[in-house]
Design a protein around this motif. Structure first.
Motif, mmCIF file in Angstrom:
data_model
loop_
_atom_site.group_PDB
_atom_site.id
_atom_site.type_symbol
_atom_site.label_atom_id
_atom_site.label_comp_id
_atom_site.label_asym_id
_atom_site.label_seq_id
_atom_site.Cartn_x
_atom_site.Cartn_y
_atom_site.Cartn_z
ATOM 1 N N LEU A 286 0.816 -1.216 0.000
ATOM 2 C CA LEU A 286 0.000 0.000 0.000
ATOM 3 C C LEU A 286 0.847 1.263 0.000
ATOM 4 C CD1 LEU A 286 -2.816 -1.022 2.521
ATOM 5 C CD2 LEU A 286 -2.732 -1.321 0.034
ATOM 6 N N GLU A 287 2.149 1.115 -0.153
ATOM 7 C CA GLU A 287 3.019 2.293 -0.251
ATOM 8 C C GLU A 287 2.518 3.206 -1.360
ATOM 9 O OE1 GLU A 287 7.697 3.442 -1.206
ATOM 10 O OE2 GLU A 287 7.102 1.340 -1.010
ATOM 11 N N GLY A 288 2.438 4.483 -1.073
ATOM 12 C CA GLY A 288 1.925 5.454 -2.037
ATOM 13 C C GLY A 288 0.509 5.898 -1.743
ATOM 14 N N VAL A 289 -0.234 5.081 -0.972
ATOM 15 C CA VAL A 289 -1.582 5.485 -0.553
ATOM 16 C C VAL A 289 -1.460 6.576 0.519
ATOM 17 C CG1 VAL A 289 -3.690 4.702 0.613
ATOM 18 C CG2 VAL A 289 -2.606 3.257 -1.116
ATOM 19 N N ASN A 290 -2.347 7.547 0.466
ATOM 20 C CA ASN A 290 -2.270 8.691 1.374
ATOM 21 C C ASN A 290 -2.949 8.390 2.708
ATOM 22 O OD1 ASN A 290 -0.913 10.314 -0.502
ATOM 23 N ND2 ASN A 290 -2.835 10.917 -1.467
ATOM 24 N N LEU A 291 -2.260 7.680 3.566
ATOM 25 C CA LEU A 291 -2.815 7.337 4.871
ATOM 26 C C LEU A 291 -2.749 8.542 5.805
ATOM 27 C CD1 LEU A 291 -1.333 3.777 5.535
ATOM 28 C CD2 LEU A 291 -3.546 4.371 4.547
ATOM 29 N N VAL A 292 -3.927 9.005 6.253
ATOM 30 C CA VAL A 292 -3.964 10.113 7.204
ATOM 31 C C VAL A 292 -4.113 9.620 8.637
ATOM 32 C CG1 VAL A 292 -4.885 11.720 5.500
ATOM 33 C CG2 VAL A 292 -6.470 10.424 6.946
ATOM 34 N N GLY A 293 -4.415 8.346 8.801
ATOM 35 C CA GLY A 293 -4.579 7.790 10.140
ATOM 36 C C GLY A 293 -4.825 6.303 10.053
ATOM 37 N N ALA A 294 -4.729 5.626 11.191
ATOM 38 C CA ALA A 294 -4.918 4.173 11.207
ATOM 39 C C ALA A 294 -5.258 3.712 12.612
ATOM 40 C CB ALA A 294 -3.654 3.463 10.703
ATOM 41 N N ASP A 295 -5.823 2.529 12.694
ATOM 42 C CA ASP A 295 -6.011 1.878 13.990
ATOM 43 C C ASP A 295 -5.780 0.391 13.838
ATOM 44 O OD1 ASP A 295 -8.541 0.345 13.489
ATOM 45 O OD2 ASP A 295 -9.488 2.315 13.396
ATOM 46 N N ILE A 296 -5.475 -0.267 14.948
ATOM 47 C CA ILE A 296 -5.437 -1.718 15.016
ATOM 48 C C ILE A 296 -6.278 -2.125 16.213
ATOM 49 C CG2 ILE A 296 -3.321 -1.857 16.397
ATOM 50 C CD1 ILE A 296 -2.663 -4.368 14.579
ATOM 51 N N VAL A 297 -7.150 -3.111 16.026
ATOM 52 C CA VAL A 297 -8.166 -3.411 17.040
ATOM 53 C C VAL A 297 -8.293 -4.911 17.284
ATOM 54 C CG1 VAL A 297 -9.513 -1.332 16.506
ATOM 55 C CG2 VAL A 297 -10.000 -3.477 15.291
ATOM 56 N N GLU A 298 -9.074 -5.222 18.324
ATOM 57 C CA GLU A 298 -9.478 -6.587 18.681
ATOM 58 C C GLU A 298 -8.322 -7.471 19.148
ATOM 59 O OE1 GLU A 298 -12.525 -7.543 19.045
ATOM 60 O OE2 GLU A 298 -13.695 -6.015 17.975
ATOM 61 N N VAL A 299 -7.244 -6.863 19.618
ATOM 62 C CA VAL A 299 -6.174 -7.636 20.246
ATOM 63 C C VAL A 299 -6.551 -7.842 21.711
ATOM 64 C CG1 VAL A 299 -3.741 -7.681 20.905
ATOM 65 C CG2 VAL A 299 -4.428 -6.721 18.683
ATOM 66 N N ALA A 300 -6.760 -9.081 22.094
ATOM 67 C CA ALA A 300 -7.173 -9.430 23.460
ATOM 68 C C ALA A 300 -6.109 -10.325 24.073
ATOM 69 C CB ALA A 300 -8.536 -10.110 23.456
ATOM 70 N N PRO A 301 -5.095 -9.757 24.713
ATOM 71 C CA PRO A 301 -3.911 -10.514 25.129
ATOM 72 C C PRO A 301 -4.181 -11.718 26.028
ATOM 73 C CG PRO A 301 -3.505 -8.152 25.294
ATOM 74 C CD PRO A 301 -4.963 -8.321 25.016
ATOM 75 N N ALA A 302 -5.299 -11.739 26.748
ATOM 76 C CA ALA A 302 -5.565 -12.856 27.654
ATOM 77 C C ALA A 302 -5.660 -14.186 26.923
ATOM 78 C CB ALA A 302 -6.853 -12.596 28.436
ATOM 79 N N TYR A 303 -5.959 -14.166 25.630
ATOM 80 C CA TYR A 303 -6.109 -15.392 24.852
ATOM 81 C C TYR A 303 -4.856 -15.729 24.049
ATOM 82 C CZ TYR A 303 -10.865 -13.903 25.894
ATOM 83 O OH TYR A 303 -11.985 -13.458 26.546
ATOM 84 N N ASP A 304 -3.786 -14.976 24.268
ATOM 85 C CA ASP A 304 -2.571 -15.180 23.499
ATOM 86 C C ASP A 304 -1.772 -16.360 24.035
ATOM 87 O OD1 ASP A 304 -0.993 -14.598 21.349
ATOM 88 O OD2 ASP A 304 -0.317 -12.640 22.067
ATOM 89 N N THR A 305 -0.790 -16.786 23.272
ATOM 90 C CA THR A 305 0.140 -17.810 23.744
ATOM 91 C C THR A 305 1.188 -17.155 24.643
ATOM 92 O OG1 THR A 305 1.738 -17.542 21.954
ATOM 93 C CG2 THR A 305 -0.154 -18.984 21.543
ATOM 94 N N ASN A 306 1.936 -17.985 25.357
ATOM 95 C CA ASN A 306 3.024 -17.450 26.170
ATOM 96 C C ASN A 306 4.088 -16.771 25.328
ATOM 97 O OD1 ASN A 306 1.832 -18.389 28.501
ATOM 98 N ND2 ASN A 306 2.969 -20.313 28.536
ATOM 99 N N ALA A 307 4.130 -17.096 24.056
ATOM 100 C CA ALA A 307 5.115 -16.499 23.145
ATOM 101 C C ALA A 307 4.652 -15.166 22.574
ATOM 102 C CB ALA A 307 5.432 -17.466 22.008
ATOM 103 N N GLU A 308 3.454 -14.693 22.969
ATOM 104 C CA GLU A 308 2.934 -13.381 22.549
ATOM 105 C C GLU A 308 2.813 -13.279 21.022
ATOM 106 O OE1 GLU A 308 5.864 -10.826 24.392
ATOM 107 O OE2 GLU A 308 4.711 -10.702 26.243
ATOM 108 N N HIS A 309 2.317 -14.348 20.391
ATOM 109 C CA HIS A 309 2.198 -14.353 18.934
ATOM 110 C C HIS A 309 1.342 -13.200 18.419
ATOM 111 C CE1 HIS A 309 3.080 -18.961 18.634
ATOM 112 N NE2 HIS A 309 4.162 -18.239 18.791
ATOM 113 N N THR A 310 0.188 -12.993 19.030
ATOM 114 C CA THR A 310 -0.762 -12.004 18.527
ATOM 115 C C THR A 310 -0.258 -10.585 18.727
ATOM 116 O OG1 THR A 310 -2.524 -13.534 19.170
ATOM 117 C CG2 THR A 310 -3.181 -11.303 18.549
ATOM 118 N N THR A 311 0.250 -10.287 19.909
ATOM 119 C CA THR A 311 0.704 -8.916 20.171
ATOM 120 C C THR A 311 1.917 -8.576 19.319
ATOM 121 O OG1 THR A 311 1.986 -9.684 22.090
ATOM 122 C CG2 THR A 311 -0.238 -8.859 22.492
#
Length: 400
Positions: free
Chosen positions: A339-364
């Protein structure tokens, strides 16, 4: 000396040490795998490893932006710890802290992004972590207002770089970029309300396994206005409120079950095109990149919202509503870099719920790495003052 006095002294020292911020390097300077702090008493130094110290995103400097209006930046990270709009597994209120923890080793070797040939931690841009927006867990309506106001406070101030140059905002000014750490996906509605106050209707790239454009009566019912706004209906409300540009938005990674074909029809009313997750098997990552860029264009402001459940649960198990059959972390990062070249004015990342992650922190770690790609794109694009806005398309947006 009081706490305020100490902060003022530290802030003054930081400003004096770095001088004029226009086109300068990051306020913290080049990030290394080891930071060195002066030891008390003997005047020596102590190595600060990536696994020690207080967690900020990518070990960026923390500044309390919400309580100090004179703090400036080009890119700011802000947390929105909210998860009372979920329909399945709660826990995303811990997403901001989890993502920060997962980002610790981004600077292990200095922060250089090899595929994109840039270092977002050591560039023209001043990048900082502003901490979290205070969000109540007892009143969703009030919480969404807190998120909107907190985000707009961070978004609406002059950036460090090119603050005196014209930009694509409604007032013709250059604004900083804000990357929000969620939080469940409901937070995208107040974030788009904030973006709308600054830019008007924007194009949205939505990475997700779910459509999130369901009408409230279909998704969970609507016994009240508060209940009708949740992490499956926020785009419906955004469309109704005129926050989205018509026929330029796109979903990518979709693979959810539906209540019926009518869900796709309703999605069309919100102005989205759909890229199914399974299309990667036939058109590959390059085909998906091509579809996204053809849909959103490269001329106008674009907002990117990334649900971590875009990834298959094998790569990101810690999420509110996991769906099998998703993309790998490598595939998602490749698509984001495309997506390089797209005019990103902002962003978010959502729905990360660390309690369900592995001990290796794969999701985070996957969430942090995705944001590393997004911030690299923003840095490579340069200050928002250099956005190439098409006058005809810009007028079309204002007429919506």
């Amino acid at each position: 000396m009081t706490t305020q006095g100490l902060f003022a002294l530290w802030l003054t020292a930081t400003v004096l040490a770095h001088g004029d911020h226009d086109h300068q390097k990051n306020v913290a300077g080049p990030h290394k795998s080891l930071w060195y702090n002066t030891l008390p008493g003997d005047g020596g130094t102590q190595a600060d490893s990536v696994f020690s110290g207080i967690s900020t995103f990518g070990r960026l400097p923390y500044l309390p932006c919400l309580s100090h209006k004179d703090i400036d930046y080009d890119i700011a990270f802000i947390g929105a710890p909210f998860d009372t709009g979920t329909s399945y597994r709660p826990g995303a209120r811990f997403g901001p802290s989890g993502i920060r923890q997962g980002s610790r080793r981004l600077n292990l070797y200095g922060g250089y992004n090899v595929p994109l040939d840039t270092n977002p931690f050591n560039s023209w841009a001043k990048v900082i972590d502003c901490g979290d927006i205070p969000v109540t867990s007892y009143d969703n309506t009030y919480a969404l207002q807190q998120i909107e106001n907190g985000h707009f406070s961070i978004l609406s101030r002059p950036p460090t770089t090119d603050s005196n140059k014209p930009g694509p905002s409604l007032k013709g000014k250059t604004l900083p970029r804000v990357i929000t750490l969620g939080g469940d996906h409901t937070i995208t509605l107040p974030l788009l309300r904030s973006i709308n106050r600054a830019y008007g209707p924007v194009t949205v790239i939505h990475f997700d396994s779910h459509l999130d454009t369901w009408k409230p009566k279909v998704f969970g019912g609507s016994p009240s206005q508060t209940a009708s706004i949740n992490h499956g209906t926020y785009f419906y409300h955004a469309a109704q409120e005129g926050l989205l540009r018509n026929d330029t938005n796109i979903h990518a990674g979709i693979r959810t079950t539906l209540s019926g074909p009518s869900d796709y029809e309703n999605d069309g009313y919100c102005g989205f095109e759909i890229v199914e997750a399974r299309e990667i098997d036939t058109i590959g990552t390059e085909g998906i990149i091509k579809k996204i860029k053809e849909r959103v264009g490269t001329k106008n402001p674009v907002y990117l919202s990334l649900d971590i459940d875009t990834l298959d649960p094998a790569f990101a198990p810690a999420t509110g509503t996991p769906e099998t059959g998703g993309w790998s972390t490598r595939e998602l990062r490749t698509i984001l870099r495309g997506l390089e070249g797209v005019n990103l004015v902002g962003a978010d990342i959502v729905e990360v719920a660390p309690a369900y992650d592995t001990n290796a922190e794969h999701t985070t770690m996957a969430a942090a790495d995705a944001l590393f790609e997004i911030m690299s794109i923003m840095v490579k694009k340069g200050p928002l003052s250099v956005l190439d806005i098409d006058p005809a398309e810009d007028q079309e947006a204002k007429d919506l």
